[in-house]
Scaffold this motif. Structure first.
Motif, PDB file in Angstrom:
ATOM      1  N   ALA A   1     -56.790-106.036 107.146  1.00 49.18           N
ATOM      2  CA  ALA A   1     -57.732-105.164 107.864  1.00 49.18           C
ATOM      3  C   ALA A   1     -58.366-105.895 109.046  1.00 49.18           C
ATOM      4  CB  ALA A   1     -58.817-104.668 106.909  1.00 49.18           C
ATOM      5  N   VAL A   2     -58.757-107.161 108.846  1.00 50.76           N
ATOM      6  CA  VAL A   2     -59.378-107.937 109.921  1.00 50.76           C
ATOM      7  C   VAL A   2     -58.380-108.218 111.048  1.00 50.76           C
ATOM      8  CG1 VAL A   2     -60.341-110.215 110.487  1.00 50.76           C
ATOM      9  CG2 VAL A   2     -61.185-108.957 108.513  1.00 50.76           C
ATOM     10  N   SER A   3     -57.102-108.381 110.677  1.00 48.85           N
ATOM     11  CA  SER A   3     -56.097-108.590 111.725  1.00 48.85           C
ATOM     12  C   SER A   3     -55.925-107.339 112.589  1.00 48.85           C
ATOM     13  CB  SER A   3     -54.755-108.985 111.099  1.00 48.85           C
ATOM     14  OG  SER A   3     -54.158-107.880 110.428  1.00 48.85           O
ATOM     15  N   LEU A   4     -56.209-106.170 112.001  1.00 45.65           N
ATOM     16  CA  LEU A   4     -56.096-104.905 112.736  1.00 45.65           C
ATOM     17  C   LEU A   4     -57.351-104.614 113.543  1.00 45.65           C
ATOM     18  CD1 LEU A   4     -54.502-102.840 109.823  1.00 45.65           C
ATOM     19  CD2 LEU A   4     -53.344-103.466 111.941  1.00 45.65           C
ATOM     20  N   ILE A   5     -58.524-104.895 112.951  1.00 44.33           N
ATOM     21  CA  ILE A   5     -59.800-104.704 113.647  1.00 44.33           C
ATOM     22  C   ILE A   5     -60.596-106.005 113.514  1.00 44.33           C
ATOM     23  CG2 ILE A   5     -61.867-103.278 113.898  1.00 44.33           C
ATOM     24  CD1 ILE A   5     -60.550-101.046 112.488  1.00 44.33           C
TER      25      ILE A   5
ATOM     26  N   ALA B   1     -50.341 -95.586 103.670  1.00 45.40           N
ATOM     27  CA  ALA B   1     -50.909 -96.037 104.959  1.00 45.40           C
ATOM     28  C   ALA B   1     -51.319 -97.506 104.858  1.00 45.40           C
ATOM     29  CB  ALA B   1     -52.109 -95.168 105.319  1.00 45.40           C
ATOM     30  N   PRO B   2     -50.343 -98.423 104.831  1.00 40.93           N
ATOM     31  CA  PRO B   2     -50.658 -99.845 104.613  1.00 40.93           C
ATOM     32  C   PRO B   2     -51.404-100.506 105.758  1.00 40.93           C
ATOM     33  CG  PRO B   2     -48.335 -99.549 105.137  1.00 40.93           C
ATOM     34  CD  PRO B   2     -48.893 -98.183 104.964  1.00 40.93           C
ATOM     35  N   ASN B   3     -51.446 -99.859 106.927  1.00 39.92           N
ATOM     36  CA  ASN B   3     -52.108-100.462 108.089  1.00 39.92           C
ATOM     37  C   ASN B   3     -53.258 -99.612 108.616  1.00 39.92           C
ATOM     38  OD1 ASN B   3     -50.419-102.817 108.304  1.00 39.92           O
ATOM     39  ND2 ASN B   3     -48.791-101.456 109.022  1.00 39.92           N
ATOM     40  N   LEU B   4     -53.903 -98.884 107.723  1.00 41.74           N
ATOM     41  CA  LEU B   4     -55.049 -98.068 108.113  1.00 41.74           C
ATOM     42  C   LEU B   4     -56.325 -98.788 107.665  1.00 41.74           C
ATOM     43  CD1 LEU B   4     -56.125 -95.414 109.299  1.00 41.74           C
ATOM     44  CD2 LEU B   4     -55.903 -94.396 107.018  1.00 41.74           C
ATOM     45  N   PRO B   5     -57.088 -99.362 108.607  1.00 39.10           N
ATOM     46  CA  PRO B   5     -58.256-100.179 108.234  1.00 39.10           C
ATOM     47  C   PRO B   5     -59.259 -99.453 107.358  1.00 39.10           C
ATOM     48  CG  PRO B   5     -57.748-100.432 110.571  1.00 39.10           C
ATOM     49  CD  PRO B   5     -56.879 -99.323 110.061  1.00 39.10           C
ATOM     50  N   TYR B   6     -59.486 -98.158 107.610  1.00 39.87           N
ATOM     51  CA  TYR B   6     -60.489 -97.425 106.838  1.00 39.87           C
ATOM     52  C   TYR B   6     -60.054 -97.242 105.398  1.00 39.87           C
ATOM     53  CZ  TYR B   6     -62.383 -96.710 111.410  1.00 39.87           C
ATOM     54  OH  TYR B   6     -62.890 -96.951 112.659  1.00 39.87           O
ATOM     55  N   LEU B   7     -58.769 -97.204 105.180  1.00 40.55           N
ATOM     56  CA  LEU B   7     -58.268 -97.152 103.814  1.00 40.55           C
ATOM     57  C   LEU B   7     -58.394 -98.525 103.158  1.00 40.55           C
ATOM     58  CD1 LEU B   7     -56.670 -95.988 101.403  1.00 40.55           C
ATOM     59  CD2 LEU B   7     -54.597 -96.635 102.628  1.00 40.55           C
ATOM     60  N   LEU B   8     -58.030 -99.573 103.883  1.00 40.01           N
ATOM     61  CA  LEU B   8     -57.981-100.922 103.314  1.00 40.01           C
ATOM     62  C   LEU B   8     -59.337-101.361 102.764  1.00 40.01           C
ATOM     63  CD1 LEU B   8     -55.657-102.731 105.906  1.00 40.01           C
ATOM     64  CD2 LEU B   8     -55.043-101.655 103.737  1.00 40.01           C
TER      65      LEU B   8
END
Length: 481
Positions: A272-276, A242-249
Motif C-alpha cells: 500500500a505504501v509503495s502505491l501511495i 483488487a491486490p493493488n487497491l490501497p483503500y482495500l489493503l
C-alpha cells in the motif's frame, strides 16, 4: 437579474454549495489528496462524484480555474455513463452555477440555473423531482468523504436514496459503509446493531460483488462477531480481486493484524505504501504492526523464552521501527489524533519521557478535539504520569478530566478502573486519608452508584469535617435522591 436575486435562486439548488460542507470541519488539503488517489485507483462509473466534490474543494481553496476544470471532467464522465438519464447532471449544473456566481459571471450562473430547471422539467414526465435518488446518493457519498461528524447525515441521505432506488449497488455500498463506520466508533457494540450491519454488508456484496472494499468490511464485521475464519474468506477474496487497491489493503491489513497475522499485515501495508507513499494512515498502521510484534517479544522475554539479550535487542529495534512509522504518519497527517497517543506511548517504551510529555501536551492543545478523543488522551496521559513519572496527583487529575467528559466512550471504563484502584490503594495505605474516600466517592458518583458514593463522601467528611468540596458533593448526591 441582480446578484441578490440570483443568490436567492442559488440557495434553492441541491448541490455541494448548499449541503453545509464547512471548511472548518475538515482538512481540505487531505481531502483533495484522497480524492486524487481515488481517481487514480478506483474503477467506477461514479467517478463524476469525485470530480464534482473536487470542484467544490477547489472553490474552498479559491482556485476557480481548477474548480471549473473538475466540473468539466465531472460532466464528461457523467454523460459517458448516464444511460440516457440526466439526473446525475443536476448537482454538476448546480455547482457550475455557484462557481460562476463567485466569479461574478452572473449570466453564466443564470444559464446553469436554467439547465437545472430544464432537467427538472424532463423528470416531471417520469418521477417526482423532489425524490431523486441520484442527488441523495451523491450527497451521502460527499458527506461520507468530508468528515466523520457528517456520518449521521450521510446515513439519512443514503436511506432516502434507497427508498427510491433500493437495488442501486452504489447506494447500498455507501449505506453499508457509513453504518459500518458509525458502529465501529461506538464504545460498546450492540449485538442487534452488529447483526443489522452484517445484513447490510451482505446485501451490498450481493448487489455489488465487484466492490472489494465493502467485501473487506464484511470480513472485519464477521471478525468482530468472532467468526474469523468466515471473515478471512471474504477478505482474501477481496484481496485477490483488487491486490493493488490501497483503500482495500488498509482493511485487509487491519484484519490480519487483529487476527495475529502480523507479517502478512506488514506485507500488505508495504504494498500500500509503495502505491501511495504519502499515506499517513498506512504508516500509522505499519507502526501498529511493529508495536504488536514488540509486545509479543516482551511477553516471550518475560516468560524466560529464548536468549534474554537477543530479545532485548530485538524489542528495542521494534520500538524504534514503530516510532519511525508513527512519526512519519503524523508528519503526513497531522490531524490524526489517536496517532499522537500511540506515538507518546511508544516514546514511553523507549524511555524518552520528555518526548512523550511533549506529544501528549501537543495533542491536548488542539482546539477541535472530540470528546472521545480527549478521553483517550487523558487516559494515556494519566498512565504516563502514574507509571513513568510516578506522579499520583497528576495521574488522578487526568483520569478525573477523562471521566468528567460527558458520554460513554471506549476509554471511560478503563479510566474508572484506574481511578478506583488508585483510590482503594490510598485508603488501604492510610485509612485516615480523607482524599482516598473522596476519590472513591467520585468514581461511584460517575458510575451512578449513589448509595456507595454517599457512604464514601460521609467517611471523607468524618476525616476532614471542614472540606467544602466533600460537603458539596454529598449534598448534591442526597438532593438527587
Amino acid at each position: 437579474m441582480t446578484a441578490t436575486t440570483l443568490k436567492t435562486r442559488l440557495l434553492q439548488l441541491n448541490c455541494h454549495f448548499t449541503w453545509g460542507l464547512l471548511e472548518k470541519d475538515s482538512d481540505i488539503d487531505e481531502i483533495e489528496e484522497r480524492l486524487h488517489n481515488q481517481l487514480e485507483f478506483l474503477v467506477s462509473d461514479y467517478k463524476y462524484m469525485v470530480y464534482n466534490l473536487l470542484g467544490y474543494i477547489k472553490h474552498l481553496q479559491s482556485d476557480y480555474t481548477e474548480s471549473i476544470a473538475n466540473l468539466d471532467e465531472a460532466e464528461r464522465n457523467c454523460l459517458s455513463t448516464s444511460n440516457g438519464t440526466n439526473c446525475k447532471l443536476l448537482v454538476i449544473y448546480g455547482n457550475y452555477a455557484w462557481v460562476h456566481y463567485y466569479l461574478n459571471q452572473l449570466e453564466k450562473s443564470q444559464l446553469y440555473i436554467d439547465k437545472v430547471n430544464n432537467v427538472y422539467k424532463e423528470l416531471k414526465q417520469t418521477k417526482d423531482p423532489k425524490d431523486i435518488p441520484e442527488i441523495y446518493g451523491e450527497q451521502g457519498w460527499s458527506l461520507l468523504n468530508f468528515n466523520r461528524i457528517y456520518y449521521e447525515k450521510a446515513k439519512v441521505c443514503f436511506e432516502k436514496a434507497l427508498k427510491e432506488a433500493s437495488q442501486d449497488p452504489e447506494w447500498n455500498s455507501g449505506y453499508a459503509t457509513v453504518v459500518y463506520r458509525l458502529v465501529s466508533f461506538q464504545a460498546i457494540k450492540c449485538a442487534d446493531q452488529q447483526g443489522e450491519l452484517l445484513k447490510l454488508l451482505k446485501r451490498a456484496v450481493e448487489l455489488n460483488p465487484k466492490d472489494s472494499v465493502v467485501k473487506a468490511l464484511l470480513g472485519l464485521t464477521l471478525q468482530d462477531l468472532k467468526r474469523t475464519q468466515e471473515g478471512l474468506k471474504y477478505v482474501e477474496e477481496a484481496l485477490e480481486q483488487a491486490p493493488n487497491l490501497p483503500y482495500l489493503l488498509r482493511y485487509v491489513a487491519k484484519f490480519y493484524r487483529r487476527a495475529g497475522m502480523i507479517d502478512e499485515a506488514l506485507c500488505v501495508l508495504k504494498t500500500a505504501v509503495s502505491l501511495i507513499p504519502n499515506s499517513g494512515f498506512h504508516h500509522h498502521q505499519i507502526g501498529l504492526c511493529y508495536r504488536s510484534k514488540m509486545f509479543r517479544k516482551k511477553n516471550m522475554a518475560n516468560s524466560g523464552y529464548q536468549n534474554q539479550r537477543i530479545n532485548s535487542r530485538e524489542i528495542q529495534e521494534l520500538i524504534q521501527k514503530a516510532i519511525f512509522h508513527f512519526e512519519m504518519g503524523l508528519e503526513l497527517k497531522k490531524t490524526h489524533v489517536y496517532a499522537y497517543s500511540d506515538l507518546a506511548n511508544m516514546y514511553r517504551e523507549a524511555n524518552e519521557y520528555r518526548k512523550a510529555e511533549e506529544t501528549f501536551q501537543k495533542v491536548l492543545s488542539f482546539t477541535n478535539l472530540r470528546d472521545e478523543e480527549k478521553q483517550e488522551i487523558h487516559f494515556h496521559y494519566g498512565n504516563f504520569e502514574q507509571y513513568d513519572k510516578k506522579s499520583e496527583k497528576e495521574a488522578i487529575r487526568h483520569y478525573k478530566e477523562a471521566l468528567l467528559i460527558p458520554g460513554t466512550f471506549r476509554d471511560k471504563r478503563r479510566c474508572e478502573n484506574a481511578l478506583k484502584k488508585l483510590a482503594e490503594r490510598k485508603v488501604t495505605r492510610d485509612p485516615t486519608d480523607a482524599s482516598g474516600f473522596s476519590l472513591l466517592g467520585f468514581v461511584y458518583k460517575i458510575q451512578q452508584k449513589s448509595a456507595d458514593a454517599i457512604k464514601c463522601y460521609e467517611q471523607a467528611l468524618t476525616l476532614d469535617p471542614h472540606n467544602e468540596e466533600y460537603l458539596s458533593n454529598l449534598c448534591e448526591l442526597k438532593l438527587a435522591i
